[in-house]
Enzyme design. Structure first.
Site, mmCIF file in Angstrom:
data_model
loop_
_atom_site.group_PDB
_atom_site.id
_atom_site.type_symbol
_atom_site.label_atom_id
_atom_site.label_comp_id
_atom_site.label_asym_id
_atom_site.label_seq_id
_atom_site.Cartn_x
_atom_site.Cartn_y
_atom_site.Cartn_z
ATOM 1 N N TYR A 101 15.613 15.216 -4.181
ATOM 2 C CA TYR A 101 15.845 15.009 -5.507
ATOM 3 C C TYR A 101 14.941 15.970 -6.394
ATOM 4 C CZ TYR A 101 16.872 13.479 -10.327
ATOM 5 O OH TYR A 101 17.363 13.457 -11.454
ATOM 6 N N GLU A 189 19.683 18.389 -13.510
ATOM 7 C CA GLU A 189 19.220 17.824 -11.909
ATOM 8 C C GLU A 189 19.866 18.220 -10.753
ATOM 9 O OE1 GLU A 189 19.757 13.567 -11.674
ATOM 10 O OE2 GLU A 189 22.052 13.808 -11.122
#
Ligand code: GDP
Ligand code: MN
Length: 379
Positions: A101, A189
């Site tokens: 992530y 993201e």
């Protein structure tokens, strides 16, 4: 404003992030043709502005163009968390060795932009934050000097990336950072950022959320707004110049001023009710704007009563009262209305409202209690 995955990827690709180009499709035939052009195995992905598409069956691999068409047929029309899929992204399938992530968020509490990284990517990051907070690195950026080289290295080390991927990783994080800053984002993201079986870094999913208050600086990004997926009532409100956010309660709120609107919502809760919306009709509310606000509020079938809270300053209370009475006559659905109008010409306003059989109240506490009671009486 949230951007779809394929839009977010287009932006990140412009900033040098490792994104495999894909194509969007709205029919199985288009998906087949896209898979043919791409060649080799593909992934077919629902383009909806909600997370967890994978778990909901919105992300599927396909080995051949015919399979891509079949998977697209399954995904198009699928309901994911209340949103119907109309478009899919067809992209080259990656062979994943590990998922990470990597995100930048605006941390309002810390008043900084913060890099968030985890080697436990793929799953929802909120879940990891709950169950294994140590697996997440949070790195606040200095607002004046921004992302520093030593910070980029620190993130790469934290993730345990092999040395040969540090350079492409630096390009990716720098690109994400520039995309975030230059588009005035609240969030940018990549989840997952993956290392493939042949040792390449690749951004498989991307999400950019833009700051609505800065959109005027980005007409090109504003044009990407996906109207098909927004609350219809919020679109109508934006067009009428009304500040509106839909909520889940039963007390519709019509208020002038954002601070007063929030206070009104608090008092509805204190009185044991739940607000159905935040609504600020703005200054100098004229009858047409009041009517638009009523229509937007009543469009929500959960609304059982409306609480009108107006503070007349420059706005004259009697004018607003007349506007309310006029607008009410045009409404398709009637619900109890409780009005509290104070300030300029409040006494004249009260006479008009009472003559039209609206419930009036002098204090806001009283108004909130009456609205909650009126809503309870209708159910
Ligand atoms: P999300 O569920 O909405 O976050 O959608 P993602 O695009 O992140 O996909 C969910 C999961 O599907 C990822 O975490 C991967 O495990 C998997 N996935 C997505 N793209 C690919 C791909 O190209 N190849 C493989 N093998 N898996 C993929
Ligand atoms: Mn994802």
């Amino acid at each position: 404003m949230k951007l779809q995955e394929y839009r977010s990827k287009e932006i990140l690709a412009r900033y040098g992030a490792p994104v495999a180009p894909g194509e969007t499709a709205t029919t199985p035939d288009e998906a087949r043709a896209a898979a043919e052009r791409i060649g080799g195995p593909v992934v077919v992905k629902a383009q909806v502005l909600v997370g967890g598409r994978g778990k909901a069956g919105g992300v599927k691999l396909a080995a051949t163009p015919d399979e891509a068409a079949a998977r697209a047929a399954e995904i198009i029309g699928l309901d994911i968390k209340g949103v119907t899929v109309r478009t899919v992204l067809v992209a080259p399938a990656a062979r994943i060795a590990k998922e990470y992530y990597l995100g930048l968020v605006l941390d309002r509490g810390g008043r900084t932009v913060t890099v968030i990284a985890s080697a436990e990517g793929g799953v929802e990051i909120e879940e990891t934050a709950r169950t294994n907070p140590d697996a997440i690195l949070r790195l606040p950026l200095d607002p004046l000097i921004g992302l520093q080289d030593h910070q980029v290295r620190r993130v790469a080390f934290f993730l345990g990336l092999p040395p040969e991927l540090r350079k492409p990783f630096a390009t990716t994080l720098r690109g994400l950072d520039r995309a975030f800053m230059e588009s005035d984002a609240d969030l940018a993201e990549i989840n997952p950022l993956v290392v493939t079986e042949d040792g390449q870094l690749e951004a498989l999913d991307a999400k950019i959320v833009l700051d609505d208050s800065a959109l005027f600086r980005h007409p090109d990004l504003e044009a990407l707004r996906d109207l098909g997926e927004e609350e219809p009532s919020e679109i109508a409100a934006r067009e009428a110049g009304i500040n509106f956010i839909k909520l889940d309660g039963s007390i519709g709120c019509m208020v002038n001023g954002a601070g007063l609107a929030m206070t009104t919502m608090d008092l509805v809760k204190l009185a044991g009710g739940e607000p159905a919306n935040f609504l600020d009709i703005g200054g100098g509310a004229k009858a047409d704007r009041v009517a638009a606000a009523f229509r937007i509020i009543l469009d929500d079938p959960n609304v059982r009563a409306i609480l009108i809270n107006i503070f007349g300053g420059i706005t004259r209370g009697d004018e607003v009262a007349r506007g309310i009475v006029e607008a009410r006559e045009t409404l398709g659905r009637q619900v109890p209305m409780v009005a509290r109008i104070v300030g300029t010409n409040a006494a004249e306003a009260a006479l008009i409202l009472r003559a039209a059989n609206l419930i009036t109240a002098d204090s806001l506490d009283d108004a909130a209690r009456r609205a909650v009671a009126a809503a309870a009486a209708t159910t």
